[in-house]
Enzyme design. Structure first.
Site: not given
Ligand code: PXP
Length: 238
Positions: A43, A70, A190
């Site tokens: 990301h 992302e 997430h």
């Molecule tokens: N999906 C998206 C769209 C995210 O922005 C994030 C965090 O960057 C995640 C998944 C992964 O989340 P986590 O770091 O809490 O596992």
């Protein structure tokens, strides 16, 4: 089969804390795959406080599983992704200064914008996914953006899990069913963790992929990266 995509942003954050190349993000990505990860997620944010744009170019030739980028579709992000041509792009609506993604797309308000950028990615052969909450109206309008998949934003599930997982999962089951009926692919992510992942996988029909960063990298401090990835895979495969 649900694929585990490891989000390696936290490894870049640790590296950036000292300005050198420890830990080595490229090595970590190769190792995640060697240890069983079925995808690598990054990301890159505009301020490059985690994964940098340059890292994305360096990762492109080494990621042999599914590369997922992302981010908010700014001009710079669209240019980066169309140059790299990853397997998948996941669009998130977060503003540049957001600590982490904290909301799903309003697919009604952003319909024409999403339609345009999604078409651009697809013209470049890149599968698209858009980050979305369990609101059924937003999911219905996701289909008309032309996206291939949606990624369900699972923070609410994770937060409510310990207070009663049956209640916490309910809106996600309803949302997942609608996603399936609309013919869209389903990802999720997430705050998924060793505590809440297995139940999520068991309850959610048609889950194609989870992307996990924070909890997995935290667990790796105690269990090591290889064991941790295996533990997460076990939650998905058992
Ligand atoms: N999906 C998206 C769209 C995210 O922005 C994030 C965090 O960057 C995640 C998944 C992964 O989340 P986590 O770091 O809490 O596992």
């Amino acid at each position: 089969m649900t694929k585990l995509s490891v989000n390696i942003n936290k490894i870049a954050t640790l590296r950036n804390a000292r300005g050198g190349n420890q830990p080595d993000l490229i090595k970590a990505s190769i190792d995640c795959e060697r240890f069983g990860a079925e995808g690598i997620t990054v990301h890159p944010r505009p301020d490059e406080r985690h994964v940098r744009y340059n890292d994305v170019f360096d990762l492109k030739p080494v990621v042999t599983t599914e590369f997922n980028i992302e981010g908010y579709p700014s001009e710079a992000f669209i240019k980066l992704v169309t140059q790299i041509k990853p397997a998948q792009v996941t669009l998130v609506p977060d503003p540049p200064e957001a600590l982490t993604s904290n909301a799903g797309w309003d697919t009604v308000r952003n319909q024409s914008f999403l339609r345009e950028v999604i078409a651009e990615f697809q013209r470049n052969g890149i599968r698209t996914s858009i980050f979305i909450e369990t609101d059924l109206i937003m999911i219905e309008h996701a289909r008309s953006t032309g996206t291939n998949r949606v990624e369900l934003y699972t923070e609410a599930y994770a937060q409510q899990y310990s207070g009663g997982r049956e209640k916490a999962i309910h809106p996600f089951v309803t949302a997942a069913k609608l996603v399936g009926e609309l013919g869209l692919g389903l990802n999720a992510g997430h705050d998924l963790s060793l505590e809440n992942l297995k139940y999520f996988k068991q309850q959610i029909p048609g889950l194609l992929e989870v992307s996990i960063g924070h909890a997995l990298i935290c667990d790796a401090l105690y269990f090591g990266l290889e064991n941790t990835i295996q533990l997460y895979l076990r939650q998905l495969k058992e």
